[in-house]
Design an enzyme around this catalytic site. Structure first.
Site, PDB file in Angstrom:
ATOM      1  N   GLU A  13     -27.861  13.511 -28.101  1.00 25.00           N
ATOM      2  CA  GLU A  13     -27.239  12.362 -27.862  1.00 25.00           C
ATOM      3  C   GLU A  13     -25.615  12.518 -28.505  1.00 25.00           C
ATOM      4  OE1 GLU A  13     -29.042   8.860 -29.639  1.00 25.00           O
ATOM      5  OE2 GLU A  13     -30.181   8.375 -27.885  1.00 25.00           O
ATOM      6  N   CYS A  24     -27.896   2.962 -33.233  1.00 21.96           N
ATOM      7  CA  CYS A  24     -28.041   2.472 -31.876  1.00 21.96           C
ATOM      8  C   CYS A  24     -26.602   2.049 -31.287  1.00 21.96           C
ATOM      9  CB  CYS A  24     -29.119   1.544 -31.730  1.00 21.96           C
ATOM     10  SG  CYS A  24     -30.346   1.846 -32.586  1.00 21.96           S
ATOM     11  N   GLY A  70     -33.105  19.409 -32.097  1.00 22.83           N
ATOM     12  CA  GLY A  70     -33.349  19.365 -30.525  1.00 22.83           C
ATOM     13  C   GLY A  70     -33.891  17.683 -30.168  1.00 22.83           C
ATOM     14  N   ASP A 111     -39.203   1.553 -39.610  1.00 16.25           N
ATOM     15  CA  ASP A 111     -39.068   3.045 -39.942  1.00 16.25           C
ATOM     16  C   ASP A 111     -39.798   3.365 -41.349  1.00 16.25           C
ATOM     17  OD1 ASP A 111     -37.839   3.010 -37.515  1.00 16.25           O
ATOM     18  OD2 ASP A 111     -35.940   4.137 -38.439  1.00 16.25           O
ATOM     19  N   ARG A 153     -34.373  25.195 -32.975  1.00 16.13           N
ATOM     20  CA  ARG A 153     -34.951  26.156 -33.664  1.00 16.13           C
ATOM     21  C   ARG A 153     -36.475  26.585 -32.521  1.00 16.13           C
ATOM     22  NH1 ARG A 153     -38.415  22.928 -38.586  1.00 16.13           N
ATOM     23  NH2 ARG A 153     -39.252  21.485 -37.026  1.00 16.13           N
ATOM     24  N   LYS A 169     -23.202   4.204 -31.833  1.00 17.38           N
ATOM     25  CA  LYS A 169     -23.622   5.737 -30.906  1.00 17.38           C
ATOM     26  C   LYS A 169     -23.479   5.171 -29.513  1.00 17.38           C
ATOM     27  CE  LYS A 169     -27.338   5.871 -29.150  1.00 17.38           C
ATOM     28  NZ  LYS A 169     -28.578   5.972 -29.539  1.00 17.38           N
ATOM     29  N   TYR A 196     -24.653 -10.938 -38.164  1.00 19.54           N
ATOM     30  CA  TYR A 196     -25.864 -11.018 -38.769  1.00 19.54           C
ATOM     31  C   TYR A 196     -26.146 -11.647 -39.989  1.00 19.54           C
ATOM     32  CZ  TYR A 196     -28.787  -7.497 -36.086  1.00 19.54           C
ATOM     33  OH  TYR A 196     -29.563  -7.015 -34.782  1.00 19.54           O
ATOM     34  N   ALA A 222     -35.490   5.642 -24.754  1.00 16.41           N
ATOM     35  CA  ALA A 222     -34.619   6.458 -24.002  1.00 16.41           C
ATOM     36  C   ALA A 222     -33.855   7.322 -24.814  1.00 16.41           C
ATOM     37  CB  ALA A 222     -33.584   5.324 -23.494  1.00 16.41           C
ATOM     38  N   ARG A 276     -38.658  17.943 -27.763  1.00 19.54           N
ATOM     39  CA  ARG A 276     -40.050  18.214 -27.868  1.00 19.54           C
ATOM     40  C   ARG A 276     -40.977  16.773 -27.921  1.00 19.54           C
ATOM     41  NH1 ARG A 276     -43.405  18.070 -32.188  1.00 19.54           N
ATOM     42  NH2 ARG A 276     -41.758  18.412 -33.989  1.00 19.54           N
ATOM     43  N   THR A 280     -29.391   0.276 -40.053  1.00 19.78           N
ATOM     44  CA  THR A 280     -29.094   1.669 -39.366  1.00 19.78           C
ATOM     45  C   THR A 280     -28.837   1.217 -37.594  1.00 19.78           C
ATOM     46  OG1 THR A 280     -30.621   2.904 -40.693  1.00 19.78           O
ATOM     47  CG2 THR A 280     -29.866   3.921 -38.690  1.00 19.78           C
ATOM     48  N   CYS A 281     -29.400   0.517 -37.198  1.00 15.88           N
ATOM     49  CA  CYS A 281     -29.198   0.256 -35.817  1.00 15.88           C
ATOM     50  C   CYS A 281     -27.737  -0.277 -35.452  1.00 15.88           C
ATOM     51  CB  CYS A 281     -30.081  -0.755 -35.356  1.00 15.88           C
ATOM     52  SG  CYS A 281     -29.886  -1.293 -33.455  1.00 15.88           S
ATOM     53  N   GLY A 336     -35.823  -4.941 -38.643  1.00 13.79           N
ATOM     54  CA  GLY A 336     -37.270  -5.474 -38.910  1.00 13.79           C
ATOM     55  C   GLY A 336     -37.028  -6.665 -39.945  1.00 13.79           C
ATOM     56  N   GLU A 395     -35.161   3.001  -6.018  1.00  9.92           N
ATOM     57  CA  GLU A 395     -35.954   2.923  -4.883  1.00  9.92           C
ATOM     58  C   GLU A 395     -36.970   4.092  -5.013  1.00  9.92           C
ATOM     59  OE1 GLU A 395     -34.479   2.729  -1.005  1.00  9.92           O
ATOM     60  OE2 GLU A 395     -32.577   3.689  -1.536  1.00  9.92           O
ATOM     61  N   HIS A 441     -32.167  -0.991  -1.471  1.00 12.09           N
ATOM     62  CA  HIS A 441     -31.437   0.037  -0.938  1.00 12.09           C
ATOM     63  C   HIS A 441     -30.106  -0.172  -0.843  1.00 12.09           C
ATOM     64  CE1 HIS A 441     -31.213   3.696   1.296  1.00 12.09           C
ATOM     65  NE2 HIS A 441     -30.258   2.931   2.120  1.00 12.09           N
ATOM     66  N   TYR A 498     -33.611  13.394 -30.379  1.00  7.99           N
ATOM     67  CA  TYR A 498     -32.843  12.377 -29.969  1.00  7.99           C
ATOM     68  C   TYR A 498     -31.267  12.325 -30.468  1.00  7.99           C
ATOM     69  CZ  TYR A 498     -36.966   9.032 -28.889  1.00  7.99           C
ATOM     70  OH  TYR A 498     -37.921   8.359 -28.705  1.00  7.99           O
TER      71      TYR A 498
HETATM   72  P1  NDP Z   1     -35.961  13.744 -34.019  1.00 11.49           P
HETATM   73  O1  NDP Z   1     -37.414  13.891 -34.581  1.00 11.49           O
HETATM   74  O2  NDP Z   1     -36.258  13.412 -32.654  1.00 11.49           O
HETATM   75  O3  NDP Z   1     -35.598  15.332 -33.834  1.00 11.49           O
HETATM   76  C1  NDP Z   1     -35.565  16.204 -35.132  1.00 11.49           C
HETATM   77  C2  NDP Z   1     -35.185  17.698 -34.342  1.00 11.49           C
HETATM   78  O4  NDP Z   1     -34.684  18.485 -35.573  1.00 11.49           O
HETATM   79  C3  NDP Z   1     -36.372  18.250 -33.753  1.00 11.49           C
HETATM   80  O5  NDP Z   1     -35.719  18.922 -32.720  1.00 11.49           O
HETATM   81  C4  NDP Z   1     -36.785  19.323 -34.823  1.00 11.49           C
HETATM   82  O6  NDP Z   1     -37.295  20.532 -34.218  1.00 11.49           O
HETATM   83  C5  NDP Z   1     -35.472  19.550 -35.259  1.00 11.49           C
HETATM   84  N1  NDP Z   1     -35.965  20.118 -37.060  1.00 11.49           N
HETATM   85  C6  NDP Z   1     -36.435  19.571 -37.783  1.00 11.49           C
HETATM   86  N2  NDP Z   1     -36.514  20.174 -39.022  1.00 11.49           N
HETATM   87  C7  NDP Z   1     -35.711  21.240 -38.765  1.00 11.49           C
HETATM   88  C8  NDP Z   1     -35.161  22.138 -39.598  1.00 11.49           C
HETATM   89  N3  NDP Z   1     -35.744  22.295 -41.054  1.00 11.49           N
HETATM   90  N4  NDP Z   1     -34.488  22.942 -39.081  1.00 11.49           N
HETATM   91  C9  NDP Z   1     -34.181  23.023 -37.747  1.00 11.49           C
HETATM   92  N5  NDP Z   1     -34.466  22.109 -36.768  1.00 11.49           N
HETATM   93  C10 NDP Z   1     -35.206  21.266 -37.578  1.00 11.49           C
HETATM   94  O7  NDP Z   1     -35.006  13.206 -34.926  1.00 11.49           O
HETATM   95  P2  NDP Z   1     -33.832  12.666 -35.033  1.00 11.49           P
HETATM   96  O8  NDP Z   1     -33.049  13.163 -36.247  1.00 11.49           O
HETATM   97  O9  NDP Z   1     -32.966  13.429 -33.625  1.00 11.49           O
HETATM   98  O10 NDP Z   1     -34.021  11.311 -34.803  1.00 11.49           O
HETATM   99  C11 NDP Z   1     -34.905  10.605 -35.874  1.00 11.49           C
HETATM  100  C12 NDP Z   1     -35.603   9.343 -35.055  1.00 11.49           C
HETATM  101  O11 NDP Z   1     -34.655   8.434 -34.759  1.00 11.49           O
HETATM  102  C13 NDP Z   1     -36.001   9.623 -33.711  1.00 11.49           C
HETATM  103  O12 NDP Z   1     -37.491  10.185 -33.803  1.00 11.49           O
HETATM  104  C14 NDP Z   1     -36.099   8.487 -33.065  1.00 11.49           C
HETATM  105  O13 NDP Z   1     -37.447   7.904 -33.647  1.00 11.49           O
HETATM  106  C15 NDP Z   1     -34.943   7.536 -33.640  1.00 11.49           C
HETATM  107  N6  NDP Z   1     -33.960   7.711 -32.771  1.00 11.49           N
HETATM  108  C16 NDP Z   1     -33.894   6.886 -31.579  1.00 11.49           C
HETATM  109  C17 NDP Z   1     -32.840   6.836 -30.612  1.00 11.49           C
HETATM  110  C18 NDP Z   1     -33.015   6.115 -29.340  1.00 11.49           C
HETATM  111  O14 NDP Z   1     -33.972   5.427 -29.346  1.00 11.49           O
HETATM  112  N7  NDP Z   1     -32.051   6.589 -28.409  1.00 11.49           N
HETATM  113  C19 NDP Z   1     -31.670   7.384 -31.221  1.00 11.49           C
HETATM  114  C20 NDP Z   1     -31.711   8.120 -32.346  1.00 11.49           C
HETATM  115  C21 NDP Z   1     -32.755   8.422 -33.014  1.00 11.49           C
HETATM  116  P3  NDP Z   1     -38.957  20.556 -33.731  1.00 11.49           P
HETATM  117  O15 NDP Z   1     -39.005  19.899 -32.555  1.00 11.49           O
HETATM  118  O16 NDP Z   1     -39.145  21.936 -33.775  1.00 11.49           O
HETATM  119  O17 NDP Z   1     -39.563  19.788 -34.693  1.00 11.49           O
END
Ligand code: NDP
Length: 452
Positions: free
Chosen positions: A182, A48, A176, A303, A199, A51, A99, A341, A205, A42-43, A16, A441, A436, A178
């Site tokens: 990944e 990104c 659980g 962010d 959890r 990764k 950059y 994605a 989610r 970060t990206c 940004g 498709e 095709h 992104y």
């Molecule tokens: P996310 O918000 O996607 O996921 C965080 C995960 O950690 C959730 O599953 C959450 O559970 C869990 N969590 C949160 N707090 C705790 C805790 N205290 N104990 C146990 N589990 C916990 O964050 P990420 O860190 O994966 O990524 C951060 C952000 O970066 C993303 O939201 C996205 O915006 C960006 N990103 C984008 C990517 C892409 O575009 N491909 C790749 C990587 C990052 P719950 O679901 O229960 O809240």
């Protein structure tokens, strides 16, 4: 002569910040930018790009296995972690230099320092140097957020995981979302034993429920051990390994623990409260639709504002700010229908509403769902599937959500996102002739609705 050293001073040279600086400078603004880490943010440096390069690296395992069905004899395949890491880092160095060059060519002054805000028009560097500026843009991004459990210092985050000395034999990944999905797929693909702890009751989610379940099942098929409803109580360092104690009294012994439990806005030590800049309860800079903060001359993008935390969103917020403020062309970022994605294996691509969200919004909806084995795997015999889903608002027949999990999902959904953004109807999808033979498709040939 201006009372200010700069028209715009930017904190943070990530996606940004760099975009806003370059565009503002191209409109004749005198721009300075400070960065305490490496230019690219970060990206480019620890997100990104590195990764995605590792995702490519991880996919070779399946391809080598697939190759024999197509007549290739691939003998004694080995993997060398240090080659992947050093080639990846060369590319990151190249992008970092690119950059820096872009900023230089745009005439932006780069300060390699942490910057903090002293007042509405003053930024101070680490060495005490102060610059006076008409406007300030905060583009400091986010940082990993970790729960405070005993032994958390033994875990790594997505910042450090890129620099492991060797490929771990065993890795526990907590989360659980992104990043967790990944890296679970990356390490699984590269040959580590991966245990992913989540959890809640289902990973990813916020994504469509069919996609969540499908990705969960496919990741397990590929070898990732996913434990749901599972929480860590402490992590103990025991010489050459780590013991991860779970709240259900089980313990997992592992080489590395990666915490991917979300990210928080990077607003600490920036002097924001002192300058009267309002933050929300997550510590994000509160901004209006023009990315302006509670202080007239201070803006924020990316962010650090915790709107949609994705690189292309930060880029566009930076562009809109700079075009509006310096290009005499008012532009607001539209946060509706932003595609995203997850580069897990299978990859997820998604735009618009999930089924549940659309049902809540419109009441009556039509859902089209297709799960199939891609043509490639009719020869390999691999038990790998692709899922595609279209969500339609029944009354208007507008396609309000499209979701996919499977090979090339990110590439395919990027194109579909244009149609969704334009408000295409299901009939317009149907009137589009497919290419095709492709997986894509399927999106223009799905005719059978799922029953309510
Ligand atoms: P996310 O918000 O996607 O996921 C965080 C995960 O950690 C959730 O599953 C959450 O559970 C869990 N969590 C949160 N707090 C705790 C805790 N205290 N104990 C146990 N589990 C916990 O964050 P990420 O860190 O994966 O990524 C951060 C952000 O970066 C993303 O939201 C996205 O915006 C960006 N990103 C984008 C990517 C892409 O575009 N491909 C790749 C990587 C990052 P719950 O679901 O229960 O809240």
């Amino acid at each position: 002569m201006s009372a200010y050293d700069y028209d715009l001073f930017v904190l943070g040279a990530g996606s940004g910040g760099v975009r806003a600086s370059r565009v503002a400078a191209s409109h004749g603004a005198k721009v300075g930018i400070c960065e305490e880490s490496r230019v690219g943010g970060t990206c480019v440096i620890r997100g990104c790009i590195p990764k995605k390069l590792m995702v490519y690296g991880a996919h070779f395992k399946d391809e080598f296995e697939n190759a024999s069905a197509y007549g290739w004899n691939v003998e004694s395949v080995t993997f060398d972690w240090s080659t992947l890491i050093s080639n990846r880092d060369k590319e990151i160095d190249r992008l970092n230099q690119l950059y820096i060059g872009l900023l230089h060519d745009a005439g932006v002054d780069l300060f390699s320092s942490h910057g903090s805000i002293r007042d509405a028009h003053t930024v101070q560097m680490n060495d005490g140097t102060q610059v006076r500026t008409q406007n300030i843009l905060i583009a400091t991004g986010g940082v990993p957020s970790l729960p405070k459990i005993p032994g958390i210092e033994n875990a790594v985050t997505s910042n450090e995981v890129f620099h492991l000395r060797s490929l771990p034999k065993q890795i526990v990944i907590v989360g659980g979302g992104y990043i967790a999905c990944e890296f679970a797929s990356i390490f699984n693909g590269l040959g580590a034993n991966v245990v992913q702890l989540y959890r809640g009751s289902m990973i990813l989610r916020g994504f469509d429920k069919d996609i969540q379940k499908f990705v969960y099942q496919e990741m397990i098929k590929k070898g990732v051990e996913i434990r749901l409803n599972c929480e860590v109580s402490k992590i103990q360092n025991s010489n050459d390994h780590l013991n991860v104690a779970l709240t259900n009294d089980n313990t997992i012994t592992t080489d590395v623990v990666l915490y991917a439990t979300g990210r928080k806005p990077n607003t600490a030590n920036l002097g924001l409260e002192l300058a009267g800049i309002h933050l929300n309860d997550r510590g994000a800079v509160i901004v209006d639709e023009w990315s302006r903060s509670s202080v007239q001359s201070v803006y924020a993008v990316g962010d650090v504002t915790d709107r949609i935390n994705l690189t292309p969103v930060a880029l566009n917020e930076g562009l809109c700010f700079a075009e509006t403020t310096y290009g005499n062309c008012p532009r607001r970022m539209d946060h509706i229908n932003v595609a995203s994605a997850v580069f897990s294996d299978p990859t997820v691509g998604s735009v618009g509403m999930t089924e549940d969200w659309a049902r809540k919004e419109f009441g009556n909806i039509d859902v089209y769902l297709s799960t199939f084995r891609p043509l490639k795997h009719t020869m390999t015999g691999r038990d790998e599937k692709t899922m595609m889903k279209i969500v339609v608002a029944r009354q208007s027949q507008r396609v309000v959500g499209v979701h996919m999990a499977g090979a090339d999902a990110a590439e395919i959904i990027q194109g579909i996102a244009i149609a969704v953004k334009m408000g295409a109807t299901k009939a317009e999808f149907d009137a589009t002739i497919g290419i095709h033979p492709t997986a894509a498709e399927e999106f223009v040939t799905m005719r059978k609705k799922c029953s309510d």
